[in-house]
Design a protein around this motif. Structure first.
Motif, short mmCIF file in Angstrom:
data_model
loop_
_atom_site.label_atom_id
_atom_site.label_comp_id
_atom_site.label_asym_id
_atom_site.label_seq_id
_atom_site.Cartn_x
_atom_site.Cartn_y
_atom_site.Cartn_z
N GLU A 164 0.82 -1.20 0.00
CA GLU A 164 0.00 0.00 0.00
C GLU A 164 0.86 1.26 0.00
OE1 GLU A 164 -3.84 1.69 2.46
OE2 GLU A 164 -2.31 0.58 3.54
N ALA A 165 1.99 1.23 0.66
CA ALA A 165 2.82 2.41 0.80
C ALA A 165 3.67 2.69 -0.43
CB ALA A 165 3.72 2.27 2.03
N GLU A 166 3.88 1.68 -1.28
CA GLU A 166 4.85 1.83 -2.36
C GLU A 166 4.22 1.96 -3.75
OE1 GLU A 166 7.97 2.34 -1.98
OE2 GLU A 166 7.90 2.09 0.20
N GLU A 167 3.20 1.21 -4.04
CA GLU A 167 2.71 1.15 -5.41
C GLU A 167 1.79 2.32 -5.75
OE1 GLU A 167 0.99 -2.11 -8.60
OE2 GLU A 167 1.15 -2.62 -6.47
N LYS A 168 2.13 3.07 -6.78
CA LYS A 168 1.35 4.23 -7.21
C LYS A 168 0.15 3.77 -8.05
CE LYS A 168 3.93 7.63 -5.58
NZ LYS A 168 4.66 8.52 -6.50
N LEU A 169 -0.94 4.52 -7.91
CA LEU A 169 -2.12 4.24 -8.72
C LEU A 169 -1.88 4.66 -10.17
CD1 LEU A 169 -5.06 3.25 -8.70
CD2 LEU A 169 -5.75 5.59 -8.17
N LEU A 170 -1.31 5.86 -10.34
CA LEU A 170 -0.93 6.37 -11.66
C LEU A 170 0.56 6.65 -11.65
CD1 LEU A 170 -3.75 9.02 -12.35
CD2 LEU A 170 -3.45 6.85 -13.55
N VAL A 171 1.23 6.24 -12.67
CA VAL A 171 2.67 6.49 -12.77
C VAL A 171 2.90 7.45 -13.93
CG1 VAL A 171 4.95 5.49 -13.10
CG2 VAL A 171 3.19 4.20 -11.85
N PHE A 172 3.24 8.70 -13.61
CA PHE A 172 3.49 9.70 -14.65
C PHE A 172 4.37 10.80 -14.08
CE2 PHE A 172 -0.10 11.29 -12.27
CZ PHE A 172 0.05 12.67 -12.27
N ASP A 173 4.99 11.54 -14.97
CA ASP A 173 5.84 12.67 -14.60
C ASP A 173 4.98 13.93 -14.61
OD1 ASP A 173 7.68 14.66 -14.29
OD2 ASP A 173 8.90 14.15 -16.03
N VAL A 174 4.81 14.52 -13.44
CA VAL A 174 3.96 15.71 -13.32
C VAL A 174 4.43 16.81 -14.26
CG1 VAL A 174 3.27 17.57 -11.76
CG2 VAL A 174 3.25 15.21 -10.95
N THR A 175 5.72 17.00 -14.38
CA THR A 175 6.25 18.10 -15.20
C THR A 175 6.05 17.87 -16.69
OG1 THR A 175 8.46 17.11 -15.26
CG2 THR A 175 7.98 18.62 -13.44
N ALA A 176 5.79 16.61 -17.07
CA ALA A 176 5.61 16.30 -18.49
C ALA A 176 4.19 16.58 -18.97
CB ALA A 176 5.97 14.84 -18.77
N VAL A 177 3.23 16.65 -18.06
CA VAL A 177 1.83 16.85 -18.44
C VAL A 177 1.63 18.26 -18.97
CG1 VAL A 177 -0.56 16.83 -17.65
CG2 VAL A 177 1.09 15.22 -16.67
N ASP A 178 1.06 18.38 -20.17
CA ASP A 178 0.73 19.71 -20.69
C ASP A 178 -0.72 19.81 -21.17
OD1 ASP A 178 0.79 18.41 -23.17
OD2 ASP A 178 2.82 19.11 -23.61
N ARG A 179 -1.50 18.75 -20.88
CA ARG A 179 -2.92 18.79 -21.21
C ARG A 179 -3.69 17.94 -20.21
NH1 ARG A 179 -7.14 16.46 -24.24
NH2 ARG A 179 -8.30 17.95 -25.52
N ILE A 180 -4.77 18.50 -19.68
CA ILE A 180 -5.65 17.78 -18.75
C ILE A 180 -7.07 17.92 -19.27
CG2 ILE A 180 -6.48 17.59 -16.37
CD1 ILE A 180 -3.98 19.19 -15.52
N GLN A 181 -7.74 16.80 -19.40
CA GLN A 181 -9.16 16.82 -19.77
C GLN A 181 -9.96 16.18 -18.65
OE1 GLN A 181 -10.26 15.03 -23.51
NE2 GLN A 181 -12.35 15.81 -23.41
N ILE A 182 -11.01 16.86 -18.21
CA ILE A 182 -11.86 16.36 -17.13
C ILE A 182 -13.29 16.29 -17.66
CG2 ILE A 182 -12.64 16.66 -14.76
CD1 ILE A 182 -10.20 18.49 -14.33
N GLU A 183 -13.88 15.11 -17.58
CA GLU A 183 -15.26 14.91 -18.06
C GLU A 183 -16.14 14.42 -16.92
OE1 GLU A 183 -15.19 12.62 -21.92
OE2 GLU A 183 -13.06 12.50 -21.40
N ASN A 184 -17.42 14.79 -16.97
CA ASN A 184 -18.36 14.29 -15.97
C ASN A 184 -19.55 13.58 -16.59
OD1 ASN A 184 -20.02 16.29 -16.96
ND2 ASN A 184 -20.07 17.50 -15.08
#
Length: 327
Positions: A33-53
């Motif tokens: 629980e302490a080690e495994e990430k749910l999402l593995v990505f580089d925050v600084t690399a993200v340049d687009r976010i899409q949020i849908e509901n």
């Protein structure tokens, strides 16, 4: 009796073995629980976010290291809120799965076709991660599923932190400025100028004393003014800035003077429209924020002349004994 003792000893040994197994498996789960990430990505690399509901969506893009809203003509987004969202997504860790079957995703509202939120993180070329956010099992908890996986997890998160409304992402402090930069304020019945590192009434007489707290309150209200929202293009007023109900000027340096034009809306609408000279947009500002500025008069920036130094009220007649009271 001897057989009973042997039997009880056997039961005790079995219990001890079971306790050790539970303890060891618990330690392994804790490490997982302490080690495994749910999402593995580089925050600084993200340049687009899409949020849908499901019924609406918003896109945020990074331009020159600043997040903007393309659907609002690249209006600046709240940088803190965007970075905070990315940091929370990057920090999410897997716990013990709530469910592991593909059919459970619909029940927890993390399905491809039924979800509370769908977040897609990407660069200009690639998708870095996709997360489905579902219903809430408890306070500040939500069910989530990583796209492509069947497992459903419960994590710490608030659904409102991933709003699909562009208006919730705008930088509401876009009009704010540093109070130390303020050189002059021109209001309808007075002018404030910076003198000796303090804001002072321009036409102060020897008999008058400024109310420092009142001046600082006005400066704070101007420098920290927040917008509520942007006005839709179709709702822009037809009147010109000459017809503003109230206007003022702020000088931040010798070459930068900003004019504020306030338009009062119909009485049932508790806000003003604001057009500032350095923006094409019209902003909605809460009425009480504007009134705190508009109702500041010259008299309110002075220490009450009818009070002595101790703060006790002085008889008006003693100030001018020749004044005759009217019946």
């Amino acid at each position: 009796m001897k057989k009973l003792i042997v039997l009880l000893c056997g039961v005790l040994v079995a219990q001890l073995v079971l306790a050790v197994i539970v303890f060891v498996s618990g330690e392994e789960y804790g490490a997982y629980e302490a080690e495994e990430k749910l999402l593995v990505f580089d925050v600084t690399a993200v340049d687009r976010i899409q949020i849908e509901n499901g019924s609406s969506s918003v896109v945020l893009t990074k331009q020159a290291d600043k997040w903007v809203l393309p659907e609002l003509d690249d209006f600046p987004a709240d940088q803190h809120n965007v970075v905070q969202l990315l940091d929370k997504l990057a920090a999410m860790k897997k716990g013990w799965p709530v469910a592991t079957t593909s059919g459970a995703s619909r029940r927890f509202k993390v399905d491809e076709d039924e979800f509370e939120r769908k977040l897609t993180l990407s660069t200009k070329e690639n998708t870095l991660g996709q997360l489905f956010i579902g219903d809430s099992p408890g306070f500040r908890k939500v069910h989530v599923r990583n796209s492509g996986d069947a497992e459903v997890f419960a994590v710490d998160f608030n659904t409102w932190e991933a709003s699909a409304d562009a208006g919730d992402w705008i930088d509401k402090r876009i009009l704010a400025f540093s109070a130390e930069k303020l050189l002059q304020v021109e209001m309808p019945d007075f002018v404030l100028r910076r003198e000796d590192d303090e804001m002072q009434l321009a036409d102060l007489t020897n008999q008058e004393e400024v109310n420092r707290q009142a001046i600082q309150t006005l400066v704070n209200n101007l420098s920290g003014l927040q917008i509520d929202s942007l006005l839709d293009e179709k709702d822009k007023p037809g009147s010109s800035t000459d017809e503003a109900d109230f206007k003022l000027k702020v000088t931040l340096d010798p070459d930068e003077t900003l004019t504020y034009y306030f338009f009062k809306q119909p009485s049932e609408e508790p806000y003003f429209l604001l057009k500032r000279s350095d923006f094409e947009d019209y902003f909605k500002i809460a009425e009480f924020h504007v009134n705190a500025i508009k109702q500041t008069t010259r008299d309110k920036l002075l220490v009450n002349a009818a009070e002595d130094v101790s703060g006790d009220m002085v008889d008006d007649e003693s100030l001018n004994p020749e004044v005759e009271l009217l019946d």
